[in-house]
Write a protein that holds these residues in place. Structure first.
Motif, PDB file in Angstrom:
ATOM      1  N   PHE A  53       0.827  -1.212   0.000  1.00 44.71           N
ATOM      2  CA  PHE A  53       0.000   0.000   0.000  1.00 44.71           C
ATOM      3  C   PHE A  53       0.863   1.265   0.000  1.00 44.71           C
ATOM      4  O   PHE A  53       0.495   2.285  -0.590  1.00 44.71           O
ATOM      5  N   SER A  54       2.065   1.194   0.618  1.00 43.29           N
ATOM      6  CA  SER A  54       2.979   2.339   0.583  1.00 43.29           C
ATOM      7  C   SER A  54       3.582   2.506  -0.811  1.00 43.29           C
ATOM      8  O   SER A  54       3.704   3.631  -1.328  1.00 43.29           O
ATOM      9  N   THR A  55       3.941   1.397  -1.430  1.00 37.01           N
ATOM     10  CA  THR A  55       4.476   1.443  -2.801  1.00 37.01           C
ATOM     11  C   THR A  55       3.442   1.984  -3.770  1.00 37.01           C
ATOM     12  O   THR A  55       3.754   2.824  -4.640  1.00 37.01           O
ATOM     13  N   ALA A  56       2.195   1.542  -3.609  1.00 34.21           N
ATOM     14  CA  ALA A  56       1.117   2.020  -4.486  1.00 34.21           C
ATOM     15  C   ALA A  56       0.868   3.507  -4.282  1.00 34.21           C
ATOM     16  O   ALA A  56       0.608   4.242  -5.247  1.00 34.21           O
ATOM     17  N   ALA A  57       0.955   3.968  -3.023  1.00 30.93           N
ATOM     18  CA  ALA A  57       0.740   5.394  -2.738  1.00 30.93           C
ATOM     19  C   ALA A  57       1.818   6.243  -3.394  1.00 30.93           C
ATOM     20  O   ALA A  57       1.530   7.296  -3.982  1.00 30.93           O
ATOM     21  N   ARG A  58       3.062   5.783  -3.332  1.00 30.63           N
ATOM     22  CA  ARG A  58       4.142   6.530  -3.979  1.00 30.63           C
ATOM     23  C   ARG A  58       3.993   6.504  -5.495  1.00 30.63           C
ATOM     24  O   ARG A  58       4.296   7.491  -6.179  1.00 30.63           O
ATOM     25  N   ALA A  59       3.517   5.381  -6.020  1.00 28.75           N
ATOM     26  CA  ALA A  59       3.332   5.277  -7.479  1.00 28.75           C
ATOM     27  C   ALA A  59       2.250   6.230  -7.975  1.00 28.75           C
ATOM     28  O   ALA A  59       2.289   6.662  -9.136  1.00 28.75           O
ATOM     29  N   ARG A  60       1.291   6.571  -7.110  1.00 33.06           N
ATOM     30  CA  ARG A  60       0.234   7.510  -7.498  1.00 33.06           C
ATOM     31  C   ARG A  60       0.688   8.956  -7.380  1.00 33.06           C
ATOM     32  O   ARG A  60      -0.094   9.867  -7.617  1.00 33.06           O
ATOM     33  N   GLY A  61       1.932   9.153  -6.993  1.00 33.58           N
ATOM     34  CA  GLY A  61       2.475  10.508  -6.912  1.00 33.58           C
ATOM     35  C   GLY A  61       2.272  11.184  -5.581  1.00 33.58           C
ATOM     36  O   GLY A  61       2.499  12.399  -5.451  1.00 33.58           O
ATOM     37  N   ILE A  62       1.853  10.451  -4.568  1.00 32.59           N
ATOM     38  CA  ILE A  62       1.669  11.028  -3.237  1.00 32.59           C
ATOM     39  C   ILE A  62       3.041  11.328  -2.639  1.00 32.59           C
ATOM     40  O   ILE A  62       3.982  10.536  -2.771  1.00 32.59           O
TER      41      ILE A  62
END
Length: 335
Positions: free
Chosen positions: A234-243
């Protein structure tokens, strides 16, 4: 298991724990060397005076009778009377408990601020300067005996720099109308800002000493759990979304890492309340820790038993509250 059943189970489990503690404390105090009557009267008191005093205190009864008398009184809310002062133990605990709470909460705040913010930043900059410094600090500060650290603080900030007072809660020349026993709160209620500054100065050194020593526990817990959360999908996905990294760190990773951390923090708060003995003794802080040391010196059985039972009850209550909070945050805890 429902939340109601979980709470009831935790409360029921606490009852045998308290009873076992009562048995251990009561019998250990009477097994170890030392006579409370001789501690009060001195070694040169006449034998008839010693016998009379033992009868007054009920120490001439069989030990099992003494135990059941004590438990019976305890169930009625009677902690007994101090053999040294003849005052009810509960009244003496009430007089000193606010000082311990004030010191503990201040130290806990210092430890939490250092642990959460430095620990999370160390996790975000793993193996960087911030992280390495945090790990060295955690090991170093954890290894320092709290009494030695307190003495060094007293010497440097109290004797060399003369910035802070080295003992007590309030200067003798400062007057304060006490309403609650919490000096900081009392000074605010009465708008006594001179007393507020003086109380804060007295609180800073023991509070920071105790807070720094336990901050290493929080720092390591926050760092390790946050690193684990930052590696999750979920952290990797959040960073991938540009957060942004800060938002991922504090809103996603740290938030999910707080469940086990809250448990440790709650238990440490309880342990702090019961374990600030060395700090209170070093800084002559008039709390329950220094009270317990004094009563042990004079073998004051009712006061020692009452203080330990009070501490144990407080620890159990805090641990139950922490478990309930965890069960509300994460329902998996109940199963």
């Amino acid at each position: 298991m429902s939340l109601k059943d979980y709470i009831l189970t935790r409360i029921l489990l606490a009852i045998p724990m308290m009873f076992i503690l009562l048995i251990v404390i009561f019998f250990v105090l009477r097994i170890i060397p030392g006579d409370p009557v001789l501690a009060i009267l001195g070694g040169k008191a006449p034998q008839e005076v010693i016998v009379q005093k033992r009868h007054e205190l009920g120490l001439d009864k069989p030990i099992i009778v003494q135990f059941f008398d004590y438990v019976g009184n305890l169930l009625k809310g009677d902690l007994g009377k101090s053999t040294l002062t003849s005052r009810p133990v509960w009244n003496e605990i009430k007089d000193r408990f606010p000082a311990t709470v004030e010191l503990t909460l201040f130290a806990f705040l210092v430890a939490v601020l250092i642990g959460i913010f430095w620990g999370s930043e160390a996790a975000a900059h793993r193996d960087g300067v911030i992280d390495v410094t945090a790990r060295v600090y955690a090991v170093f500060i954890y290894a320092i005996p709290v009494f030695w650290f307190g003495l060094m603080m007293q010497y440097y900030f109290g004797m060399v720099l003369r910035w802070l007072p080295v003992a007590g809660r309030l200067s003798p020349i400062v007057s304060l109308d006490t309403k609650t026993g919490f000096f900081l709160l009392d000074s605010i209620i009465t708008w006594n800002w001179e007393a507020f500054v003086d109380v804060l100065k007295h609180l800073l050194m023991p509070g920071i000493t105790l807070g720094l020593v336990i901050s290493s526990i929080f720092l390591r817990m926050v760092r390790n759990n946050t690193i684990l959360m930052l590696s999750q999908d979920f952290s990797t996905a959040a960073r991938a979304r540009g957060i942004s990294q800060k938002r991922v760190l504090y809103k996603h990773a740290l938030r999910n890492a707080m469940v086990p951390i809250l448990t440790v923090m709650g238990l440490q708060l309880a342990i702090l309340l019961a374990g600030a003995v060395l700090t209170e003794t070093t800084f002559s802080w008039p709390g329950l820790g220094s009270y317990l040391v004094m009563k042990i010196r004079y073998r004051d059985f009712p006061a020692i038993q009452g203080t330990i039972v009070f501490f144990a009850f407080f620890v159990i209550i805090i641990s139950i509250v922490v478990d309930i909070i965890n069960a509300l945050i994460d329902p998996r805890v109940r199963y």
